[in-house]
Design a protein around this motif. Structure first.
Motif, short mmCIF file in Angstrom:
data_model
loop_
_atom_site.label_atom_id
_atom_site.label_comp_id
_atom_site.label_asym_id
_atom_site.label_seq_id
_atom_site.Cartn_x
_atom_site.Cartn_y
_atom_site.Cartn_z
N LEU A 148 0.82 -1.21 0.00
CA LEU A 148 0.00 0.00 0.00
C LEU A 148 0.85 1.26 0.00
O LEU A 148 0.43 2.30 -0.50
CB LEU A 148 -0.94 -0.01 1.21
CG LEU A 148 -2.02 -1.09 1.20
CD1 LEU A 148 -2.74 -1.14 2.54
CD2 LEU A 148 -3.01 -0.88 0.07
N GLY A 151 3.31 2.53 -3.92
CA GLY A 151 2.92 3.20 -5.16
C GLY A 151 2.43 2.23 -6.22
O GLY A 151 2.12 2.65 -7.34
N SER A 153 -0.08 -0.04 -8.35
CA SER A 153 -1.48 0.14 -8.72
C SER A 153 -2.33 -0.93 -8.04
O SER A 153 -1.82 -1.96 -7.58
CB SER A 153 -1.64 0.02 -10.23
OG SER A 153 -1.46 -1.33 -10.65
N ILE A 154 -3.64 -0.69 -7.99
CA ILE A 154 -4.53 -1.66 -7.36
C ILE A 154 -4.51 -2.98 -8.13
O ILE A 154 -4.65 -4.06 -7.54
CB ILE A 154 -5.98 -1.11 -7.26
CG1 ILE A 154 -6.86 -2.05 -6.43
CG2 ILE A 154 -6.57 -0.86 -8.63
CD1 ILE A 154 -6.40 -2.25 -5.01
N ALA A 283 -5.83 6.43 -13.93
CA ALA A 283 -4.88 5.94 -12.93
C ALA A 283 -3.57 6.69 -13.06
O ALA A 283 -3.38 7.51 -13.98
CB ALA A 283 -4.68 4.43 -13.11
N GLU A 285 0.12 8.21 -10.61
CA GLU A 285 0.45 8.91 -9.38
C GLU A 285 -0.45 10.14 -9.23
O GLU A 285 -0.58 10.95 -10.15
CB GLU A 285 1.92 9.33 -9.39
CG GLU A 285 2.45 9.82 -8.08
CD GLU A 285 2.67 8.71 -7.05
OE1 GLU A 285 2.79 9.05 -5.86
OE2 GLU A 285 2.73 7.53 -7.44
N GLU A 318 -8.70 5.24 -10.07
CA GLU A 318 -7.97 5.09 -8.82
C GLU A 318 -6.51 5.45 -9.04
O GLU A 318 -5.77 4.70 -9.68
CB GLU A 318 -8.08 3.67 -8.27
CG GLU A 318 -7.38 3.51 -6.93
CD GLU A 318 -7.77 2.24 -6.21
OE1 GLU A 318 -6.92 1.67 -5.52
OE2 GLU A 318 -8.94 1.82 -6.33
N THR A 319 -6.13 6.59 -8.52
CA THR A 319 -4.73 7.00 -8.59
C THR A 319 -3.95 6.34 -7.45
O THR A 319 -4.52 5.62 -6.63
CB THR A 319 -4.60 8.52 -8.51
OG1 THR A 319 -5.17 8.97 -7.28
CG2 THR A 319 -5.31 9.19 -9.67
N THR A 320 -2.66 6.57 -7.41
CA THR A 320 -1.83 6.00 -6.36
C THR A 320 -1.00 7.09 -5.70
O THR A 320 -0.81 8.17 -6.26
CB THR A 320 -0.88 4.93 -6.93
OG1 THR A 320 -0.13 5.49 -8.00
CG2 THR A 320 -1.66 3.74 -7.44
N THR A 322 2.75 7.30 -3.68
CA THR A 322 3.96 6.68 -3.16
C THR A 322 4.37 7.45 -1.91
O THR A 322 4.77 8.61 -1.99
CB THR A 322 5.10 6.73 -4.20
OG1 THR A 322 4.66 6.09 -5.41
CG2 THR A 322 6.33 6.02 -3.68
N ARG A 331 -5.13 9.50 -1.74
CA ARG A 331 -4.92 9.85 -3.15
C ARG A 331 -5.79 11.01 -3.61
O ARG A 331 -5.39 11.78 -4.48
CB ARG A 331 -5.13 8.62 -4.02
CG ARG A 331 -6.49 7.97 -3.91
CD ARG A 331 -6.59 6.68 -4.72
NE ARG A 331 -7.91 6.10 -4.69
CZ ARG A 331 -8.27 5.10 -3.88
NH1 ARG A 331 -7.39 4.59 -3.04
NH2 ARG A 331 -9.50 4.62 -3.91
#
Length: 426
Positions: A148, A151, A153-154, A283, A285, A318-320, A322, A331
């Motif tokens: 988690l 960084g 992706s899901i 998606a 960062e 869904e972004t991420t 790090t 996010r």
């Protein structure tokens, strides 16, 4: 804040509410329910919306049922026939492990006359952990936490999860065989990939142990030698799409990010505001996605392309994040703070970014809003926006300027919701 700015933020709140309302289980579950069968009907499931889905199911199903679903702490709703268990998210805990064990027990020893109804939504991966025998809960928790923060992706995270679990990646469906299995899904993943939603416990998984190991190494996730050896030897392989144990499985998407965006667009249209949906599966960062969105926003504001203001740009996905700083991430708020920095207080622009489940990252806050005054309000309090962004501490930033969005449990989960209002130049 001017009266027009207040009106714009109220508009954005209204659109978010429309998105949430359209994807509520009580609206989506009844129209997708299976018919009663000659044998037993067992209801199981996991996710932030699973308890509300269970309630809607038992209120509308015409036959006898029993079952158990596991949801996030604070997300339970009363049910009479289906047991509701609360557990931890996003890192699993003992309650989630015990619930997963009970679910496996309840679907064992079924016959062709029986059916299992599986209710899944986002969060199901963490809430229904059942790691392979060689993996302790503690080790599973460490791996979850590292993924988690990495960084990843899901899709990458859940690829790993599928190969460390007995229930994910088709494992639950295999345990139900030969019973009929109907899965109702509320999607929280880009592209509505069935194998990624709650890590696909009732669908075949095309990815392999080799794929999972490649992701683990890509993000330098520490695992034991035992897990590495099992993955290298393919001994943690998931159920594949053509497996005979999946032949009696039916999967239905009952609520999706696109449904939420369309409901928001409809609400805006009713209020006389044009909308442009940019995508339901964006998606990347979070802070980098914000830079792209800022560029599109400026193009609309200054050149009326690809839509003429006043208007709203809608997006989901869904972004991420790090995590490199000391903040808790999130996010949606990280996206929003980066967007504010890029727009530099440009007049006539407001935005909202929230997770539709009411929890952005590990904070019990849905997200936040910005206006043209957000950065100046922060500066007046001695706050430097770029410092908060660099520290992954956007939640603190928005709390201090009073622009957090707090919903509590929404009882649904169709991923992120972003809306940018762009007024006409004066």
């Amino acid at each position: 804040m001017t009266s027009s700015t207040t009106a714009h933020t109220q508009l954005l709140h209204s659109l978010f509410e429309a998105a949430i309302d359209a994807t509520q289980p009580h609206r989506c579950v009844p129209i997708h329910m299976p018919c009663p069968v000659a044998g037993r009907t067992i209801v199981v499931g996991a996710g932030k919306a699973s308890a509300a889905m269970a309630q809607a199911f038992e209120q509308n199903y015409k036959g006898e049922i029993s079952g158990l679903v596991v949801t996030r702490y604070g997300y339970a709703v009363p049910c009479e026939k289906i047991d509701i268990v609360e557990a931890a998210h996003p890192v699993p805990d003992e309650n989630g492990l015990k619930a997963a064990q009970q679910i496996l027990q309840r679907v064992s020893d079924l016959t062709e006359q029986d059916q299992v109804v599986v209710l899944l939504s986002g969060g199901g991966s963490a809430l229904m952990p059942l790691p392979h025998d060689e993996i302790s809960l503690q080790e599973n928790q460490v791996i979850h936490s590292a993924l988690l923060k990495s960084g990843a992706s899901i899709i990458e995270v859940n690829t790993v999860r599928r190969h460390l679990s007995q229930l994910k990646g088709g494992g639950l469906a295999a345990a139900c065989y030969p019973a009929k299995v109907t899965t109702l899904l509320i999607s929280d993943v880009p592209g509505n990939d069935l194998a990624t939603i709650a890590s696909g416990p009732t669908v075949g998984d095309p990815t392999t142990c080799e794929d999972a190991l490649r992701i683990i190494d890509k993000y330098a996730i520490e695992i034991s030698n035992v897990i590495r050896e099992k993955l290298e030897q393919g001994l943690y392989e998931s159920i594949k799409p053509r497996d005979y144990r999946l032949e009696r499985c039916v999967t239905k998407l009952i609520a999706t990010p696109q449904m939420a965006l369309e409901a928001a667009a409809k609400r805006a249209q009713e209020l006389g505001i044009k909308c442009l949906i940019l995508g339901d599966s964006i998606a990347g960062e979070a802070k980098e996605v914000a830079k792209v969105m800022a560029g599109i926003t400026r193009q609309v504001r200054h050149f009326e392309q690809p839509i003429k203001p006043p208007c709203i740009l809608l997006s989901g996905g869904e972004t991420t994040v790090t995590l490199k700083g000391n903040g808790v991430g999130g996010r949606n708020v990280e996206f929003l703070l980066s967007l504010a920095i890029e727009l530099e207080g440009q007049p006539g622009i407001s935005a909202i970014a929230c997770d539709t489940d009411g929890v952005d990252g590990s904070a019990d806050i849905a997200g936040a809003m910005i206006t043209e005054y957000s950065l100046s309000d922060a500066l007046a309090k001695g706050m430097q926006a770029k410092e908060y962004l660099a520290n992954n501490d956007a939640h603190t930033f928005f709390k201090k300027i009073g622009q957090s969005v707090v919903t509590g449990p929404t009882l649904t989960n169709v991923n992120d919701f972003r809306a940018i209002f762009i007024d006409s130049p004066t």
